[in-house]
Design a protein around this motif. Structure first.
Motif, PDB file in Angstrom:
ATOM      1  N   PRO A   1     -26.822  13.556  10.351  1.00 49.77           N
ATOM      2  CA  PRO A   1     -25.815  13.290  11.385  1.00 49.77           C
ATOM      3  C   PRO A   1     -24.385  13.463  10.893  1.00 49.77           C
ATOM      4  CG  PRO A   1     -27.554  11.669  11.495  1.00 49.77           C
ATOM      5  CD  PRO A   1     -27.806  12.490  10.257  1.00 49.77           C
ATOM      6  N   ALA A   2     -24.109  13.096   9.645  1.00 52.64           N
ATOM      7  CA  ALA A   2     -22.746  13.234   9.126  1.00 52.64           C
ATOM      8  C   ALA A   2     -22.325  14.698   9.075  1.00 52.64           C
ATOM      9  CB  ALA A   2     -22.630  12.597   7.741  1.00 52.64           C
ATOM     10  N   LEU A   3     -23.255  15.590   8.735  1.00 54.40           N
ATOM     11  CA  LEU A   3     -22.923  17.020   8.705  1.00 54.40           C
ATOM     12  C   LEU A   3     -22.735  17.567  10.113  1.00 54.40           C
ATOM     13  CD1 LEU A   3     -25.232  18.177   5.806  1.00 54.40           C
ATOM     14  CD2 LEU A   3     -22.741  18.211   5.825  1.00 54.40           C
ATOM     15  N   ALA A   4     -23.555  17.104  11.046  1.00 52.02           N
ATOM     16  CA  ALA A   4     -23.380  17.528  12.433  1.00 52.02           C
ATOM     17  C   ALA A   4     -22.033  17.043  12.962  1.00 52.02           C
ATOM     18  CB  ALA A   4     -24.523  17.002  13.288  1.00 52.02           C
ATOM     19  N   ALA A   5     -21.675  15.811  12.632  1.00 51.44           N
ATOM     20  CA  ALA A   5     -20.379  15.277  13.048  1.00 51.44           C
ATOM     21  C   ALA A   5     -19.244  16.064  12.401  1.00 51.44           C
ATOM     22  CB  ALA A   5     -20.273  13.793  12.708  1.00 51.44           C
ATOM     23  N   ALA A   6     -19.407  16.449  11.136  1.00 54.83           N
ATOM     24  CA  ALA A   6     -18.380  17.258  10.460  1.00 54.83           C
ATOM     25  C   ALA A   6     -18.244  18.616  11.137  1.00 54.83           C
ATOM     26  CB  ALA A   6     -18.720  17.423   8.987  1.00 54.83           C
ATOM     27  N   PHE A   7     -19.350  19.201  11.530  1.00 52.95           N
ATOM     28  CA  PHE A   7     -19.320  20.473  12.256  1.00 52.95           C
ATOM     29  C   PHE A   7     -18.481  20.330  13.526  1.00 52.95           C
ATOM     30  CE2 PHE A   7     -20.929  23.272  15.539  1.00 52.95           C
ATOM     31  CZ  PHE A   7     -21.060  24.493  14.899  1.00 52.95           C
TER      32      PHE A   7
ATOM     33  N   LEU B   1     -15.944  23.120   9.361  1.00 50.51           N
ATOM     34  CA  LEU B   1     -17.107  23.524  10.139  1.00 50.51           C
ATOM     35  C   LEU B   1     -18.086  24.276   9.239  1.00 50.51           C
ATOM     36  CD1 LEU B   1     -17.152  25.025  13.677  1.00 50.51           C
ATOM     37  CD2 LEU B   1     -18.313  26.212  11.850  1.00 50.51           C
ATOM     38  N   GLY B   2     -17.581  25.218   8.464  1.00 49.31           N
ATOM     39  CA  GLY B   2     -18.419  26.001   7.558  1.00 49.31           C
ATOM     40  C   GLY B   2     -19.066  25.160   6.474  1.00 49.31           C
ATOM     41  N   GLY B   3     -18.411  24.072   6.073  1.00 49.95           N
ATOM     42  CA  GLY B   3     -18.970  23.197   5.059  1.00 49.95           C
ATOM     43  C   GLY B   3     -20.227  22.470   5.517  1.00 49.95           C
ATOM     44  N   ALA B   4     -20.434  22.387   6.830  1.00 50.95           N
ATOM     45  CA  ALA B   4     -21.644  21.765   7.367  1.00 50.95           C
ATOM     46  C   ALA B   4     -22.800  22.749   7.441  1.00 50.95           C
ATOM     47  CB  ALA B   4     -21.356  21.195   8.753  1.00 50.95           C
TER      48      ALA B   4
ATOM     49  N   ALA C   1     -19.303  30.621  10.420  1.00 51.25           N
ATOM     50  CA  ALA C   1     -18.017  29.937  10.569  1.00 51.25           C
ATOM     51  C   ALA C   1     -16.950  30.914  11.053  1.00 51.25           C
ATOM     52  CB  ALA C   1     -17.599  29.290   9.250  1.00 51.25           C
ATOM     53  N   GLY C   2     -16.985  32.134  10.544  1.00 53.02           N
ATOM     54  CA  GLY C   2     -16.038  33.162  10.975  1.00 53.02           C
ATOM     55  C   GLY C   2     -16.173  33.494  12.448  1.00 53.02           C
TER      56      GLY C   2
ATOM     57  N   GLY D   1     -30.041  19.684   3.760  1.00 56.04           N
ATOM     58  CA  GLY D   1     -29.615  18.908   4.919  1.00 56.04           C
ATOM     59  C   GLY D   1     -28.525  19.559   5.736  1.00 56.04           C
ATOM     60  N   ARG D   2     -27.977  20.663   5.250  1.00 57.64           N
ATOM     61  CA  ARG D   2     -26.935  21.374   6.005  1.00 57.64           C
ATOM     62  C   ARG D   2     -27.580  22.190   7.126  1.00 57.64           C
ATOM     63  NH1 ARG D   2     -22.224  20.770   3.411  1.00 57.64           N
ATOM     64  NH2 ARG D   2     -22.358  20.211   1.224  1.00 57.64           N
TER      65      ARG D   2
END
Length: 141
Positions: free
Chosen positions: A17-23, A35-38, A63-64, A122-123
């Motif tokens: 969930p934290a990666l989805a939230a970061a996205f 966004l790309g980091g997720a 991400a691009g 997990g990404r």
């Protein structure tokens, strides 16, 4: 780990969930590096957009693509976003409102809905997305 049919790659459960939230936060902030980091390095995006089905492979390429869709705007706001789970897949939905010279005069609304799977770290490894396209707001005339 769940194995998918040949040609579909492998995926675990929904992304953290934290990666989805970061996205979503990266999208809201037009911070496409966040966004790309997720995304996993080998992330894959399949998108049904008004021009048809399109695909991109690689976290940087994905991400691009979001940067091309939602960067270079005069005004930009995330109107709403939701995260959920559907049968072990992450469900993301967002609605954006933006103005951009490349789209023409006035405000446009666009909504996208995506289902995501995670890679081993997990990404987000796979995104399947559908998009409304840029819809002019009624008062643009």
């Amino acid at each position: 780990m769940t194995t998918t049919p040949a040609g579909r790659g492998t995926a675990t459960a929904a992304p953290r969930p934290a990666l989805a939230a970061a996205f979503l936060q990266g999208l809201a902030d037009q911070d496409f590096a966040t966004l790309g980091g997720a995304l996993a390095a080998d992330a894959r995006l399949r998108a049904l957009v008004p021009r048809g089905l399109r695909e991109w492979t690689g976290g940087e390429a994905v991400a691009g693509q979001f940067a091309r869709w939602f960067g270079d705007t005069e005004d930009f706001e995330l109107v709403e976003a939701t995260l959920g789970d559907v049968g072990g897949r992450l469900q993301l939905r967002w609605r954006l409102r933006l103005r951009a010279e490349r789209l023409g005069a006035g405000w446009f609304t666009v909504e996208q809905q995506a289902y995501a799977d995670a890679g081993e770290d997990g990404r987000i490894a796979r995104l399947d997305l559908v998009c409304t396209g840029y819809r002019p707001e009624a008062d643009n005339g």
